[in-house]
Design a protein around this motif. Sequence first.
Motif, PDB file in Angstrom:
ATOM      1  N   TYR A   1      49.964  50.123  37.217  1.00  0.00           N
ATOM      2  CA  TYR A   1      50.541  49.272  38.251  1.00  0.00           C
ATOM      3  C   TYR A   1      51.862  49.884  38.716  1.00  0.00           C
ATOM      4  CZ  TYR A   1      52.556  45.514  40.897  1.00  0.00           C
ATOM      5  OH  TYR A   1      53.122  44.799  41.920  1.00  0.00           O
ATOM      6  N   ASN A   2      51.920  50.215  39.990  1.00  0.00           N
ATOM      7  CA  ASN A   2      53.135  50.821  40.576  1.00  0.00           C
ATOM      8  C   ASN A   2      53.645  51.996  39.746  1.00  0.00           C
ATOM      9  OD1 ASN A   2      53.054  49.104  42.719  1.00  0.00           O
ATOM     10  ND2 ASN A   2      54.984  48.054  42.293  1.00  0.00           N
ATOM     11  N   ARG A   3      52.723  52.876  39.417  1.00  0.00           N
ATOM     12  CA  ARG A   3      53.007  54.123  38.689  1.00  0.00           C
ATOM     13  C   ARG A   3      53.397  53.901  37.227  1.00  0.00           C
ATOM     14  NH1 ARG A   3      55.715  55.230  43.751  1.00  0.00           N
ATOM     15  NH2 ARG A   3      57.709  54.759  42.768  1.00  0.00           N
ATOM     16  N   GLN A   4      53.240  52.682  36.715  1.00  0.00           N
ATOM     17  CA  GLN A   4      53.514  52.400  35.310  1.00  0.00           C
ATOM     18  C   GLN A   4      52.226  51.907  34.648  1.00  0.00           C
ATOM     19  OE1 GLN A   4      56.483  52.788  33.583  1.00  0.00           O
ATOM     20  NE2 GLN A   4      57.241  53.802  35.444  1.00  0.00           N
ATOM     21  N   ASN A   5      51.991  52.388  33.420  1.00  0.00           N
ATOM     22  CA  ASN A   5      50.769  51.998  32.713  1.00  0.00           C
ATOM     23  C   ASN A   5      50.792  50.515  32.357  1.00  0.00           C
ATOM     24  OD1 ASN A   5      49.673  54.586  32.768  1.00  0.00           O
ATOM     25  ND2 ASN A   5      50.637  55.178  30.831  1.00  0.00           N
ATOM     26  N   CYS A   6      49.634  49.888  32.482  1.00  0.00           N
ATOM     27  CA  CYS A   6      49.449  48.527  31.997  1.00  0.00           C
ATOM     28  C   CYS A   6      48.296  48.559  31.004  1.00  0.00           C
ATOM     29  CB  CYS A   6      49.171  47.554  33.143  1.00  0.00           C
ATOM     30  SG  CYS A   6      48.007  48.134  34.404  1.00  0.00           S
ATOM     31  N   SER A   7      48.056  47.456  30.322  1.00  0.00           N
ATOM     32  CA  SER A   7      47.069  47.454  29.240  1.00  0.00           C
ATOM     33  C   SER A   7      46.307  46.144  29.234  1.00  0.00           C
ATOM     34  CB  SER A   7      47.771  47.661  27.892  1.00  0.00           C
ATOM     35  OG  SER A   7      48.568  46.516  27.586  1.00  0.00           O
ATOM     36  N   THR A   8      45.414  46.036  28.259  1.00  0.00           N
ATOM     37  CA  THR A   8      44.630  44.804  28.121  1.00  0.00           C
ATOM     38  C   THR A   8      45.515  43.599  27.824  1.00  0.00           C
ATOM     39  OG1 THR A   8      44.267  45.320  25.786  1.00  0.00           O
ATOM     40  CG2 THR A   8      42.580  46.053  27.351  1.00  0.00           C
ATOM     41  N   ASP A   9      46.721  43.831  27.309  1.00  0.00           N
ATOM     42  CA  ASP A   9      47.633  42.719  27.008  1.00  0.00           C
ATOM     43  C   ASP A   9      48.149  42.043  28.269  1.00  0.00           C
ATOM     44  OD1 ASP A   9      47.388  43.201  24.298  1.00  0.00           O
ATOM     45  OD2 ASP A   9      49.107  44.563  24.231  1.00  0.00           O
ATOM     46  N   ASP A  10      47.998  42.697  29.420  1.00  0.00           N
ATOM     47  CA  ASP A  10      48.453  42.117  30.682  1.00  0.00           C
ATOM     48  C   ASP A  10      47.370  41.294  31.363  1.00  0.00           C
ATOM     49  OD1 ASP A  10      51.092  43.330  30.699  1.00  0.00           O
ATOM     50  OD2 ASP A  10      50.071  45.239  31.053  1.00  0.00           O
ATOM     51  N   PHE A  11      46.253  41.090  30.694  1.00  0.00           N
ATOM     52  CA  PHE A  11      45.127  40.343  31.266  1.00  0.00           C
ATOM     53  C   PHE A  11      44.921  39.038  30.500  1.00  0.00           C
ATOM     54  CE2 PHE A  11      44.486  44.585  32.756  1.00  0.00           C
ATOM     55  CZ  PHE A  11      43.776  44.485  33.945  1.00  0.00           C
ATOM     56  N   THR A  12      44.536  37.995  31.242  1.00  0.00           N
ATOM     57  CA  THR A  12      44.214  36.691  30.666  1.00  0.00           C
ATOM     58  C   THR A  12      42.708  36.476  30.724  1.00  0.00           C
ATOM     59  OG1 THR A  12      46.333  35.750  31.376  1.00  0.00           O
ATOM     60  CG2 THR A  12      44.567  34.197  30.848  1.00  0.00           C
ATOM     61  N   PRO A  13      42.045  36.238  29.596  1.00  0.00           N
ATOM     62  CA  PRO A  13      40.590  36.019  29.625  1.00  0.00           C
ATOM     63  C   PRO A  13      40.250  34.622  30.135  1.00  0.00           C
ATOM     64  CG  PRO A  13      41.411  35.801  27.391  1.00  0.00           C
ATOM     65  CD  PRO A  13      42.588  36.228  28.217  1.00  0.00           C
ATOM     66  N   ILE A  14      39.117  34.527  30.804  1.00  0.00           N
ATOM     67  CA  ILE A  14      38.631  33.228  31.262  1.00  0.00           C
ATOM     68  C   ILE A  14      37.113  33.287  31.330  1.00  0.00           C
ATOM     69  CG2 ILE A  14      38.817  33.842  33.716  1.00  0.00           C
ATOM     70  CD1 ILE A  14      39.588  30.864  34.195  1.00  0.00           C
ATOM     71  N   LEU A  15      36.474  32.184  30.984  1.00  0.00           N
ATOM     72  CA  LEU A  15      35.016  32.132  30.972  1.00  0.00           C
ATOM     73  C   LEU A  15      34.459  31.829  32.353  1.00  0.00           C
ATOM     74  CD1 LEU A  15      34.123  30.255  27.649  1.00  0.00           C
ATOM     75  CD2 LEU A  15      33.506  32.600  28.259  1.00  0.00           C
ATOM     76  N   SER A  16      33.367  32.506  32.668  1.00  0.00           N
ATOM     77  CA  SER A  16      32.636  32.251  33.907  1.00  0.00           C
ATOM     78  C   SER A  16      31.185  31.942  33.556  1.00  0.00           C
ATOM     79  CB  SER A  16      32.705  33.477  34.824  1.00  0.00           C
ATOM     80  OG  SER A  16      31.760  33.381  35.871  1.00  0.00           O
ATOM     81  N   ASP A  17      30.611  30.939  34.235  1.00  0.00           N
ATOM     82  CA  ASP A  17      29.218  30.574  33.958  1.00  0.00           C
ATOM     83  C   ASP A  17      28.260  31.704  34.302  1.00  0.00           C
ATOM     84  OD1 ASP A  17      29.781  27.769  33.288  1.00  0.00           O
ATOM     85  OD2 ASP A  17      30.329  27.605  35.393  1.00  0.00           O
ATOM     86  N   LEU A  18      28.617  32.511  35.277  1.00  0.00           N
ATOM     87  CA  LEU A  18      27.717  33.564  35.736  1.00  0.00           C
ATOM     88  C   LEU A  18      28.022  34.917  35.104  1.00  0.00           C
ATOM     89  CD1 LEU A  18      25.355  34.139  37.639  1.00  0.00           C
ATOM     90  CD2 LEU A  18      27.027  34.649  39.440  1.00  0.00           C
ATOM     91  N   TYR A  19      29.308  35.202  34.844  1.00  0.00           N
ATOM     92  CA  TYR A  19      29.691  36.539  34.398  1.00  0.00           C
ATOM     93  C   TYR A  19      30.243  36.590  32.974  1.00  0.00           C
ATOM     94  CZ  TYR A  19      29.281  37.418  39.382  1.00  0.00           C
ATOM     95  OH  TYR A  19      28.812  37.514  40.670  1.00  0.00           O
ATOM     96  N   GLY A  20      30.162  35.494  32.259  1.00  0.00           N
ATOM     97  CA  GLY A  20      30.651  35.509  30.882  1.00  0.00           C
ATOM     98  C   GLY A  20      32.162  35.599  30.829  1.00  0.00           C
ATOM     99  N   LEU A  21      32.682  36.582  30.097  1.00  0.00           N
ATOM    100  CA  LEU A  21      34.130  36.750  30.005  1.00  0.00           C
ATOM    101  C   LEU A  21      34.646  37.562  31.182  1.00  0.00           C
ATOM    102  CD1 LEU A  21      35.007  37.362  26.232  1.00  0.00           C
ATOM    103  CD2 LEU A  21      35.960  35.625  27.756  1.00  0.00           C
ATOM    104  N   CYS A  22      35.587  36.980  31.912  1.00  0.00           N
ATOM    105  CA  CYS A  22      36.303  37.679  32.974  1.00  0.00           C
ATOM    106  C   CYS A  22      37.756  37.833  32.542  1.00  0.00           C
ATOM    107  CB  CYS A  22      36.203  36.911  34.287  1.00  0.00           C
ATOM    108  SG  CYS A  22      34.516  36.768  34.944  1.00  0.00           S
TER     109      CYS A  22
END
Length: 516
Positions: A177-198
């Motif tokens: 993001y803007n030339r700086q590394n981001c990681s899985t810690d910057d994501f919030t999981p949420i359940l979807s009926d069609l796609y499972g974990l988003c």
Amino acid sequence: MTDSTIKHITTVFPVNVEALKPNLQISRRRSIIREFSLNTTAHGIPGIARSKSIPNRIFWTISTIAFTGILLYFIIQSIKGYFSYPSQTLLGPYEEWPQIFPAVTICNYSPLRLDLFIGPFLNYTRSLNLTQSNDTTKITRIQASYIRDFFQYKLNRGETLNEYFFSLDSMLISCVYNRQNCSTDDFTPILSDLYGLCYTFNAKNKQIRNGSLFSISDNGALGLLSLQLYTHSHQYVPYFSDASGIAGAVHDNAEIPLVLQSETFFGPGKKHRASFNKEKYVFLGPPYAECRDDIPPMLQSTYHLFSNADYTYSPYQYFYVCMQTYTYLTCGCLNPDFWSMKYIVLSNSTEPITTVPLCNVTDSCYKEAIDRFQLTSEIWDIYCPKQISKCSSTKFTTRFSSLTAPSPWLMDDIKAFVNSSNVPLPENWEQTWRTEIQNSYVAIDFACESLMVESFEQSESITFVDLISTIGGHTGLWIGISFLSLMEIIEMTYRLIRHHCLLLQRRIQGEYNIHL
């Protein structure tokens, strides 16, 4: 006449002394009213007061009454127009700086990971004698038709489906993001009926970056999120998904991700670019528009289920909770198509009930209940009161383009990522890995196209000041009354009241002297 003159007359002519004395009470009251009538700035009344003949007085009286009637009509129409609460929409772009980067939600198009799912699923089908196959490496078309039943079976036992979904660390090759590394810690999981974990990047979450959000101007750049993803399409469950790739959406940071309503598909073997522009919608609220921003108590109690995300009121979420509640009260179970919302909130409760079962897929009761709920306004009023849109919301319009990817010099890095992931490799990987990468690699750039924000703001067409001005214009036009004219009426009323009070005081004083 003076008292001495009156006495002299009465000695010559035998008349009643009191009859010759002037009626000071009447003359004083008339003089106050006449003085007001001749000097008031209101039109018509001076014409009546200074008339020297009856026809002239009738003319001015009729004219004053007629124009007063017209005035009252226009005043009533103005007041009715104001209380109809008309509004207008103001459109116009403006530059917003600094600007928060929006939330970006991504999902693997196929939610289920075959190597994790096939064992428990085939055990389920064999336990119910649904299939007779002993092959534990493949799922047939007939077996795939029971996947929804398997979901219902697992969830009704209080178990979770998360273990069968693709994890973010197995899909995310890189995040910048803007030339700086981001990681899985910057994501919030949420359940979807069609796609499972988003997974949502830059969601308003109290536990990520201490609740702070990424800004478009971070690190001196202009808002660019670059993701490299790998879908592992060889691990898709057969007959459950009809394509491979990533489903994604750009939305407001405090909005519950509803990918199904705003999804965009990003196919493999491409580098996609999603350029977005921000739009803001602001409505006045009651009585001008039916909208709300507060979260109903019925809905608020369910928000703790969203991984500590600080989400705002969502009309869609409210609708689904109401529908699930009505379905449960009607059928004793929930709609299995919305298995991610396996909870209800009763009207006399402040906490969600999460132990309610899902209906069997073949049960017709929940389908009929959903039809009644959506088509009957009386049911809506009972189970989903004030299910209305938001007063303020933010949307993002997006333009898409793509290029062929990945470049040859990236192949080895992608291969190393796939080798290091915990997902089993496809057969003949060493011979077919280039083809497999083309079938699963997806790169997406989410970029801010402009700092200009398109605003759609509802405003009052008639304000209270406009109403007063309109009434003042009509009164001045038809009978010439202004606020100063009203002060003249107040002054006349005061003088009349004061005059009567003095008369009353004299009368009381006179009666007191008589008794003495």
